[in-house]
Design a protein around this motif. Structure first.
Motif, PDB file in Angstrom:
ATOM      1  N   GLN A 356     103.403  23.965   9.716  1.00 49.35           N
ATOM      2  CA  GLN A 356     103.214  22.880  10.681  1.00 49.35           C
ATOM      3  C   GLN A 356     104.560  22.274  11.065  1.00 49.35           C
ATOM      4  N   GLY A 357     104.704  21.969  12.360  1.00 52.12           N
ATOM      5  CA  GLY A 357     105.918  21.277  12.805  1.00 52.12           C
ATOM      6  C   GLY A 357     106.826  22.105  13.690  1.00 52.12           C
ATOM      7  N   LEU A 358     106.364  23.278  14.121  1.00 52.05           N
ATOM      8  CA  LEU A 358     107.193  24.151  14.966  1.00 52.05           C
ATOM      9  C   LEU A 358     106.665  24.136  16.397  1.00 52.05           C
ATOM     10  N   GLN A 359     107.569  24.081  17.368  1.00 53.50           N
ATOM     11  CA  GLN A 359     107.201  24.061  18.780  1.00 53.50           C
ATOM     12  C   GLN A 359     108.209  24.884  19.580  1.00 53.50           C
ATOM     13  N   PRO A 360     108.010  26.189  19.677  1.00 55.03           N
ATOM     14  CA  PRO A 360     108.988  27.050  20.368  1.00 55.03           C
ATOM     15  C   PRO A 360     108.942  26.902  21.883  1.00 55.03           C
ATOM     16  N   THR A 361     110.124  26.848  22.506  1.00 54.74           N
ATOM     17  CA  THR A 361     110.245  26.875  23.966  1.00 54.74           C
ATOM     18  C   THR A 361     111.450  27.739  24.322  1.00 54.74           C
ATOM     19  N   GLU A 362     111.397  28.361  25.492  1.00 57.92           N
ATOM     20  CA  GLU A 362     112.500  29.239  25.903  1.00 57.92           C
ATOM     21  C   GLU A 362     113.788  28.453  26.116  1.00 57.92           C
TER      22      GLU A 362
END
Length: 480
Positions: A356-362
């Motif tokens: 929990q706590g990951l938010q991938p963006t390019e």
């Protein structure tokens, strides 16, 4: 007579101007390309380009983010890890090539040294900030030892307790980065030499600071500009030995700082990374402009860290887990360490379900290189990678508790640099303004030449027609 001579002179001048402008249209690009080749060759005589290659005078930074574990006790009980990103902690990176030796076969060898200096003004927090991350010495070793006899595992667990090493570390950023004293590390280096990658303090980047990246031998481009910067050997090796297939063991491309000139959209950016223990390759994404300078943006393809099932050529990098992870244990003392894009960007989505706590963006987590295609010189670089530890419960080693099998992100870093200031101005003048002036000049010569020739022709036609009209008019008067 004087008018005739003047007309002939103008006709000759106009024709020559037109021819000269037309010749520049075809010869100009060749002259520019030859000048580029001449100035790019790695040669001390090319003062500016050689200095850029040798000392890399552009600003370079390493930005570090740690994943602070919020629930270490619950993780030991088998619950899902919860992490919060801490940072950025920014370090100015100084690069300098030393022991430069030119060889008769148009190659040059060098050692590139790197050193890092903390930049408080660019950071959020200080190196004294305390974070909690998995203890690689314990949890990594547990996975490495899971197939040993049960009695041996019990003895290893006893050793951890003796040296008061637990499954998680709570230490300052500075110590985690550059090393801390550990009696366990001293013990292992004494009785099991070679088990750890370093012999001094243990830290995630302890072996990077004030160190070199190995002995590179690259082509100077003097005999063939298409080979410039391409790696001929690394530490005397023309191929690696830690992977399973000849293709994966190839040392491809450059050393990752510059590439051959005259790139097209079909060109790729291959380079060898000693830190990743393999060659990497980036692909064209789009065109762009930086401060008036045209560029191509190259990014990592989704296949870069794909597993062997999703992308067959990567089978040689296995044993693999989910796509988006590169197993570097074979060159990291067999420690279960994997690298990926930050926040598991471009990886198997299942990896996000385990933490929990990951938010991938390019924009924030994809890596890219903006390169000037005519010269192969990078204008803006951002290489982003994440360090992960494979964790699981190992019977006999009680420090692992009831940990669920998980790919645990520990930290990620970005190495970025960009051309600016005087270098950018010089670059813009030589590679944008001067070619633009030449283009304008060639069309000015063509227009001026055409105008002069047409002017002479019209003047000649006008003077020729006017006497005829005068003669006809005179005849009409006489007849009347």
């Amino acid at each position: 007579m004087n008018k005739s001579k003047l007309a002939i002179g103008l006709l000759v001048v106009g024709t020559l101007t037109l021819v000269f402008g037309t010749v520049i249209v075809f010869v100009g690009p060749i002259i520019i390309d030859n000048q580029i080749v001449k100035n790019l060759v790695i040669d001390p005589k090319n003062e500016m380009s050689y200095t850029m290659w040798k000392d890399v005078p552009v600003p370079f930074f390493m930005t570090v983010y740690f994943f602070n574990v919020l629930n270490p006790t619950e993780v030991l009980a088998g619950e899902k890890p919860m992490v919060e990103q801490r940072g950025p902690y920014v370090y100015r990176k100084h690069i300098q090539k030393q022991n430069i030796t030119f060889h008769p076969n148009h190659t040059v060898s060098y050692l590139e040294y790197r050193s890092y200096f903390f930049e408080p003004s660019m950071s959020v927090g200080n190196e004294s900030d305390v974070v909690t991350i998995p203890n690689m010495l314990v949890l990594g070793a547990a996975v490495m030892m899971e197939n040993l006899p049960f009695a041996v595992r019990l003895m290893i667990s006893t050793t951890f307790k003796t040296f008061k090493e637990g499954p998680f570390l709570t230490k300052s950023v500075g110590k985690l980065m550059w090393g801390y004293d550990s009696k366990l590390v001293d013990f292992l280096n004494k009785w099991l030499p070679g088990m750890l990658p370093s012999t001094g303090k243990f830290g995630l980047f302890a072996e990077f600071n004030n160190s070199n990246t190995g002995l590179f031998t690259i082509h100077t481009g003097k005999d063939d500009i298409r080979l410039i910067h391409k790696v001929d050997s690394w530490n005397g090796l023309t191929k690696l030995t830690n992977w399973k297939t000849p293709q994966c063991n190839m040392i491809n491309g450059t050393a990752g700082q510059m590439w051959p000139p005259f790139m097209t959209k079909e060109s790729t950016l291959p380079f060898y990374s000693p830190d990743a223990c393999r060659s990497l390759e980036m692909v064209y994404q789009r065109e762009g402009i930086m401060e008036g300078i045209p560029l191509y943006r190259y990014v990592a393809p989704k296949t870069l860290f794909a597993n062997g099932s999703d992308y067959a050529p990567n089978e040689g990098f296995c044993p693999c887990r989910q796509s988006g992870l590169l197993n570097v244990s074979s060159c990291r003392s067999n420690s279960p360490v994997f690298i990926s894009h930050p926040h598991f960007y471009n990886a198997d989505p299942v990896l996000l379900d385990y933490v929990q706590g990951l938010q991938p963006t390019e924009d924030q987590h994809g890596l890219f290189i903006d390169i000037h295609p005519e010269t192969g010189v990078p204008l803006n670089v951002s290489i982003r990678l994440q360090l992960n530890l494979y964790m699981k419960k190992v019977s006999g080693i009680t420090e692992t508790g009831k940990i669920s099998e998980v790919m645990m992100p520990m930290m990620w870093f970005e190495e970025n640099g960009y051309i600016d200031g005087e270098i950018l101005a010089t670059f813009h003048t030589n590679l944008v303004l001067l070619p633009m002036v030449m283009v304008y000049m060639q069309y000015c010569f063509i227009v001026l030449g055409l105008a002069t020739v047409l002017g002479v022709v019209l003047l000649y036609y006008r003077n020729k027609v006017r006497p005829l009209h005068s003669s006809s008019f005179n005849k009409q008067v006489d007849n009347s």
